[in-house]
Design a protein around this motif. Structure first.
Motif, PDB file in Angstrom:
ATOM      1  N   UNK A 268       0.814  -1.221   0.000  1.00 20.38           N
ATOM      2  CA  UNK A 268       0.000   0.000   0.000  1.00 20.38           C
ATOM      3  C   UNK A 268       0.842   1.264   0.000  1.00 20.38           C
TER       4      UNK A 268
ATOM      5  N   UNK B 187      -7.025  -3.571   1.948  1.00 23.02           N
ATOM      6  CA  UNK B 187      -5.660  -3.386   1.450  1.00 23.02           C
ATOM      7  C   UNK B 187      -5.205  -4.620   0.682  1.00 23.02           C
TER       8      UNK B 187
ATOM      9  N   UNK C  84      -6.871  -4.685  -2.777  1.00 20.25           N
ATOM     10  CA  UNK C  84      -6.238  -3.737  -3.691  1.00 20.25           C
ATOM     11  C   UNK C  84      -4.865  -4.261  -4.107  1.00 20.25           C
TER      12      UNK C  84
ATOM     13  N   UNK D 206      -3.601  -4.828  -7.840  1.00 23.10           N
ATOM     14  CA  UNK D 206      -2.409  -4.141  -8.371  1.00 23.10           C
ATOM     15  C   UNK D 206      -1.428  -5.148  -8.976  1.00 23.10           C
TER      16      UNK D 206
ATOM     17  N   UNK E  12     -11.890  -1.048  -8.457  1.00 26.80           N
ATOM     18  CA  UNK E  12     -10.662  -0.546  -9.068  1.00 26.80           C
ATOM     19  C   UNK E  12     -10.141  -1.433 -10.200  1.00 26.80           C
TER      20      UNK E  12
ATOM     21  N   UNK F 233      -3.965   7.576   3.164  1.00 27.87           N
ATOM     22  CA  UNK F 233      -2.743   7.018   2.604  1.00 27.87           C
ATOM     23  C   UNK F 233      -3.026   6.354   1.253  1.00 27.87           C
ATOM     24  N   UNK F 234      -4.124   5.604   1.214  1.00 23.13           N
ATOM     25  CA  UNK F 234      -4.462   4.901  -0.023  1.00 23.13           C
ATOM     26  C   UNK F 234      -5.377   5.806  -0.852  1.00 23.13           C
TER      27      UNK F 234
ATOM     28  N   UNK G  98      -7.980   4.379  -3.252  1.00 18.55           N
ATOM     29  CA  UNK G  98      -9.215   3.874  -2.625  1.00 18.55           C
ATOM     30  C   UNK G  98     -10.115   5.056  -2.274  1.00 18.55           C
TER      31      UNK G  98
ATOM     32  N   UNK H 232     -11.876   6.026  -5.298  1.00 22.95           N
ATOM     33  CA  UNK H 232     -12.860   5.029  -5.728  1.00 22.95           C
ATOM     34  C   UNK H 232     -14.153   5.129  -4.924  1.00 22.95           C
TER      35      UNK H 232
ATOM     36  N   UNK I 140      -0.606   3.950   6.877  1.00 24.66           N
ATOM     37  CA  UNK I 140      -1.876   3.556   7.490  1.00 24.66           C
ATOM     38  C   UNK I 140      -1.833   3.694   9.014  1.00 24.66           C
TER      39      UNK I 140
END
Lengths: 349, 65
Positions: free
Chosen positions: A60, A92, A95, A99, A125, B3-4, B7, B10, B22
């Motif tokens: 992340x 996380x 994602x 990715x 995503x 941080x993300x 996301x 989104x 995080x």
């Protein structure tokens, strides 16, 4: 025998929990954790030749580096399919699976497959770019989710034609596939049949579903910060020591509001995080790193903003469903409106 | 502040200011306290200015520290 390479996070890689979420990517020979089940299901057509393990926070926070390193590990390996997860409801991890699948597909042009819960942010995503199978919202469904990926992987490896999302079970990629209907009823007939059903109030199934777009209107800017009241909201689980409202540490359904009128900062030992989704040591030793009350107060003292709102609002954003999050957000927003708050800084973890 | 950021975008956030991690969005405990303070103050200021800025679409605001 065909070869699969499997990607998992630090938890399923048996490295450790949140305290190991910074674990740097590593490649191992053979299957690890859920890869053992995957390996059994792929057999005899294929085997899991290698496993990549990477901490969710490492991916992340250092995405480019994590991907570069993993692609380098894979550069000299021969493999026919790349499988990640399942990631369930872990945001996380989902994602990260998306990715890495996207990167591997782009670089090596091999089929990539993952699995996660439909509400995982990774779905929205990446679903257009990779095969994502809908999974459960917790690891209890491992024995349902892994077989779905394995069956599909075998189908791809055998060279069979892959058909629609509906037939194969993966999440729609918003790609229109031209195909003949097996029942050979013409489009005109089907359209009229649908119309008749609609007129008669019967259920019908469209052949062209429209995407549901859930956008949030952009709030108008604050006109004059020096007159504005700014509130602090967070999903990092910052609460007074002892968690008086007993907000859940994961899958939260509750939020709390805490008076900060007389405070210039949140003191360690008086405030803590009860969030179970990350290592709490940093936030417990300085809660301001999640709720930046000290910084906001200094802007109040300098006159940049009018005032800091008297309450901080907290909940926990891990495993929390979108439905619960939307409800809690609406409830908090209602209170903030009633208190004439001008704007909000929301820190998420 | 997240941080993300991908996301955050989104799920429909419109004004996004990046944070550094995080577990400690606004202050790395491995750095001196003054550095954490400077970073936190800077990013909160970026967030405040973002709130006062007119935007046409979801925007990720630039931070310097």
């Amino acid at each position: 025998m065909k070869k699969a390479i499997h990607y998992i996070n630090q938890f399923f890689g048996q490295i450790g929990g949140e305290d190991k979420a910074d674990f740097e990517p590593e490649i191992r020979e053979g299957a690890v954790g859920p890869g053992l089940l995957l390996n059994n299901l792929l057999s005899p057509e294929a085997e899991v030749s290698h496993t990549i393990i990477c901490g969710d926070n490492f991916m992340g926070s250092n995405k480019e580096e994590a991907i570069t390193r993993i692609l380098n590990y894979l550069a000299d390996k021969e493999f026919d399919v790349f499988i990640a997860g399942p990631a369930f409801m872990a945001g996380r991890y989902g994602v990260a699976c998306g990715e890495i699948c996207k990167a591997v597909k782009g670089r090596f042009n091999v089929p990539v497959i993952t699995s996660m819960y439909v509400e995982n942010p990774g779905v929205e995503m990446f679903r257009k770019e990779i095969y994502i199978f809908p999974g459960g919202n917790g690891a209890v469904t491992m024995r349902i989710d892994v077989p779905k990926m394995a069956t599909f992987a075998k189908k791809i490896l055998s060279g069979e034609t892959i058909s629609s999302a509906e037939n194969e079970g993966y999440l729609p990629r918003s790609i229109r596939l031209e195909a003949f209907k097996e029942d050979a009823v013409s489009g005109a007939d089907r359209a009229v049949n649908m119309l008749l059903k609609k007129i008669n109030g019967e259920e019908f199934k469209t052949e062209m579903p429209m995407p549901v777009i859930d956008r949030v209107p952009i709030a108008t800017p604050v006109k004059d910060l020096s007159q504005a009241t700014i509130a602090l909201v967070n999903s990092g689980g910052i609460v007074p020591l002892g968690n008086p409202d007993r907000i859940q540490s994961a899958s939260a359904t509750k939020w709390g509001k805490y008076n900060i009128t007389d405070l210039d900062r949140l003191q360690a030992g008086e405030w803590e995080t009860i969030h179970a989704g990350f290592d709490p040591s940093a936030a417990n030793s300085d809660p301001n790193c999640i709720v930046p009350l000290d910084a906001l107060k200094s802007f109040e003292n300098e006159g940049k903003i009018g005032r800091v709102h008297e309450y901080v609002y907290s909940t926990v954003g891990t495993g929390t469903t979108q439905a619960e999050a939307s409800r809690m957000g609406a409830e908090i927003a209602q209170q903030l409106r009633e208190a004439n708050v001008s704007a909000v800084i929301l820190t998420s973890t | 502040m997240a941080n993300l950021v991908s996301i955050a975008k989104t799920v429909g956030s419109n004004r996004i200011v990046p944070t550094i991690s995080i577990p400690y969005p606004l202050g790395d405990p491995n750095t001196p306290k003054e550095e954490q303070w400077k970073l936190r103050k800077h990013r909160v200021e970026v967030a405040l200015d973002a709130l006062a800025q007119n935007i046409e679409e979801a925007t990720i605001f630039e931070v310097k520290i």
